[in-house]
Design a protein around this motif. Sequence first.
Motif, PDB file in Angstrom:
ATOM      1  N   ARG A 121       0.575  -1.495  -0.043  1.00  0.00           N
ATOM      2  CA  ARG A 121      -0.402  -0.241  -0.171  1.00  0.00           C
ATOM      3  C   ARG A 121       0.805   1.642  -0.353  1.00  0.00           C
ATOM      4  O   ARG A 121       1.133   1.655  -0.604  1.00  0.00           O
ATOM      5  CB  ARG A 121      -0.921   0.285   1.250  1.00  0.00           C
ATOM      6  N   ILE A 124       3.037   1.753  -2.940  1.00  0.00           N
ATOM      7  CA  ILE A 124       1.768   2.043  -4.305  1.00  0.00           C
ATOM      8  C   ILE A 124       1.767   3.784  -4.572  1.00  0.00           C
ATOM      9  O   ILE A 124       1.454   4.660  -5.324  1.00  0.00           O
ATOM     10  CB  ILE A 124       0.535   0.679  -4.835  1.00  0.00           C
ATOM     11  N   GLU A 125       1.314   3.584  -3.068  1.00  0.00           N
ATOM     12  CA  GLU A 125       0.616   4.995  -2.324  1.00  0.00           C
ATOM     13  C   GLU A 125       1.616   6.258  -2.879  1.00  0.00           C
ATOM     14  O   GLU A 125       2.012   7.245  -3.659  1.00  0.00           O
ATOM     15  CB  GLU A 125       0.875   5.432  -1.483  1.00  0.00           C
ATOM     16  N   GLU A 155      -4.544   8.116  -0.916  1.00  0.00           N
ATOM     17  CA  GLU A 155      -5.305   7.137   0.133  1.00  0.00           C
ATOM     18  C   GLU A 155      -6.770   5.867  -0.346  1.00  0.00           C
ATOM     19  O   GLU A 155      -6.140   4.679   0.086  1.00  0.00           O
ATOM     20  CB  GLU A 155      -5.071   7.306   1.415  1.00  0.00           C
ATOM     21  N   THR A 158      -5.461   3.619  -3.528  1.00  0.00           N
ATOM     22  CA  THR A 158      -4.617   2.707  -3.252  1.00  0.00           C
ATOM     23  C   THR A 158      -5.221   1.695  -2.056  1.00  0.00           C
ATOM     24  O   THR A 158      -4.950   0.328  -2.609  1.00  0.00           O
ATOM     25  CB  THR A 158      -2.885   3.243  -2.454  1.00  0.00           C
TER      26      THR A 158
END
Length: 202
Positions: A121, A124-125, A155, A158
């Motif tokens: 997470r 990717i963010e 946020e 994602t």
Amino acid sequence: MAKKLDLRVKRTHKMIVEAFVHLVEQKGYEHITVQEIADEAMINRATFYAHFKDKQDLYDFIFRNAVEAFASVLDPDQIVQGNRLKVKQIEIVLTNIYKRIQENRKFFLTIMDGSANEMLRKQIEEILDEKYAHIFNRLKITENDIEVPMDFILEYMTSIFVGTLHWWITSDTQMPADHLAKLVVKLVGNGHLTILGIEIEH
């Protein structure tokens, strides 16, 4: 000479990674040793340690590579034009990512535990932030006069991506990769990005 060396390093990396993935699928990450990885890759331990500090270092290397591969397909130039999102292109990109993951489903299942999930997470963010911040910032998104913070959008997007991915590889669903891609794009695109003032190109 350097090129030859590079090729050799790449080949050794490939052998070590394949051995590791195979063993993780068989026994789980916790239960494998460096010696077993070396044996499976048909190298000696010294060669393993010439490339990686330990098992965790190897895991991080694979994780980084996976995220970088993901980053390369999320190139804004391919999928954004001015204020418009090219939905068809996003679907193709997502389908390819999902197919790749499906091919290594067992491995992803093993590594997609709580901590890895959180790591995924976060990374990717960061990628989305790095690549798309200028696009979102340009839009200056407001909803009923409340400005929507950039990090809120990142946020949110994602979470949808990682959440649906987690569901897809941990449930018994037979949903094909392209269906999942369509569904995720529909969820994010139609419902939410349009509210945020981004035009969707169907």
